[in-house]
Scaffold this motif. Structure first.
Motif: not given
Length: 96
Positions: A11-26, A28-34, A49-50
């Protein structure tokens, strides 16, 4: 399995939120974010995004809605679905 890693801001320091994913499949996959507020109102959507296997930073949310207006203080949900039909959710708390 696809998973969203914990997302948070200082709070008070950040104006963005990084979004990280862990793809544990072996493969590539496509992901939709909402992003939604706690009432279920749609806030923003990212283009699909792939992802390769492993942990990847796939987006940053700059605390703005689909009209590029700043969102109100509160709790928001980052929801995703991958090309295999699996869903992941994570809450992000914003304090302004």
């Amino acid at each position: 399995e696809l998973s969203i890693l914990q997302n948070y801001i200082t709070p008070g320091e950040t104006k963005e939120v990084p979004i990280y994913y862990n793809n544990t499949y072996e493969e590539n996959i496509t992901v939709t974010i909402k992003i939604f507020d706690l009432r279920g109102n749609f806030i923003k959507e990212y283009d699909p995004i792939t992802l390769e296997p492993g942990i990847t930073k796939i987006a940053e949310w700059y605390l703005k809605n689909k009209n590029e207006q700043e969102v109100a203080p509160g709790i928001y949900i980052i929801a995703s679905e991958d090309s295999k039909g699996n869903k992941a959710r994570n809450m992000v708390i914003f304090v302004k």
